[in-house]
Design an enzyme around this catalytic site. Structure first.
Site, PDB file in Angstrom:
ATOM      1  N   HIS A  64      78.208  34.008  56.709  1.00 53.99           N
ATOM      2  CA  HIS A  64      78.489  35.252  55.992  1.00 53.99           C
ATOM      3  C   HIS A  64      78.867  34.941  54.543  1.00 53.99           C
ATOM      4  CE1 HIS A  64      79.542  37.883  59.743  1.00 53.99           C
ATOM      5  NE2 HIS A  64      78.416  37.198  59.890  1.00 53.99           N
ATOM      6  N   GLU A  66      81.425  35.793  52.787  1.00 52.58           N
ATOM      7  CA  GLU A  66      82.817  35.364  52.623  1.00 52.58           C
ATOM      8  C   GLU A  66      82.977  33.885  52.965  1.00 52.58           C
ATOM      9  OE1 GLU A  66      83.116  39.565  54.528  1.00 52.58           O
ATOM     10  OE2 GLU A  66      81.695  37.893  54.486  1.00 52.58           O
ATOM     11  N   CYS A  94      84.330  41.208  58.480  1.00 50.44           N
ATOM     12  CA  CYS A  94      84.348  41.293  59.933  1.00 50.44           C
ATOM     13  C   CYS A  94      85.576  40.535  60.446  1.00 50.44           C
ATOM     14  CB  CYS A  94      83.056  40.704  60.510  1.00 50.44           C
ATOM     15  SG  CYS A  94      82.935  38.901  60.315  1.00 50.44           S
ATOM     16  N   CYS A  97      85.488  36.730  59.525  1.00 50.45           N
ATOM     17  CA  CYS A  97      85.807  36.437  58.121  1.00 50.45           C
ATOM     18  C   CYS A  97      87.264  36.746  57.802  1.00 50.45           C
ATOM     19  CB  CYS A  97      84.855  37.191  57.206  1.00 50.45           C
ATOM     20  SG  CYS A  97      83.145  36.602  57.349  1.00 50.45           S
TER      21      CYS A  97
END
Length: 158
Positions: A64, A66, A94, A97
């Protein structure tokens, strides 16, 4: 613009500037046919890490935006803690993260669009480190539209 602050902390003038930088990263993801989420990590007014979703390219569900930004910033600083840093991300993190953000002890997370389906705050804001400030809704419409139009185009192709 509508701002949501879960910590009642005010936004700062730099928030708009750095969210635009995160949007640039989201557009890089879009160009690569990835879910258009971008992130930049800032320390003392300087971008020290950035990233966008790479889950398709790397065939890695943890890639992701992040996570990419956390890794880049930690490498830049030479340490795993980001206690004097702010993460700017175009979509609410999410649970994965947010959990990673907890371990970095990041000072602030500023996000664009809320994610009512996968965002961590739908479960619990306690996933973040107790000292982390969490502010949402910066450029919410632009960030949200980017993700919505991506999925709409995907649905129209099928």
């Amino acid at each position: 613009m509508k701002y949501y602050s879960f910590t009642n902390e005010p936004t700062i003038p730099e928030d708009d500037f750095f969210m635009k930088e995160a949007l640039k990263e989201a557009h890089l993801a879009l160009a690569a046919d990835e879910i258009p989420v971008g992130a930049v990590l800032v320390c003392k007014g300087r971008v020290i890490g950035k990233g966008h979703n790479l889950t398709q390219k790397l065939n890695d569900v943890t890639a992701h935006a992040e996570m990419q930004a956390f890794t880049a910033a930690s490498n830049f600083l030479g340490g795993k803690y980001l206690s004097d840093c702010t993460l700017y991300v175009t979509l609410e993190p999410c649970v994965m993260c947010a959990g990673a953000a907890y371990w970095t002890q990041i000072s602030r997370i500023v996000f664009g669009a809320h994610d009512p389906q996968r965002g961590f705050s739908r479960l619990s804001q306690n996933i973040l480190h107790p000292k982390t400030q969490f502010i949402g809704g910066i450029f919410e419409e632009e960030c949200s539209e980017l993700v919505k139009s991506f999925f709409q185009k995907k649905r129209n192709k099928s």
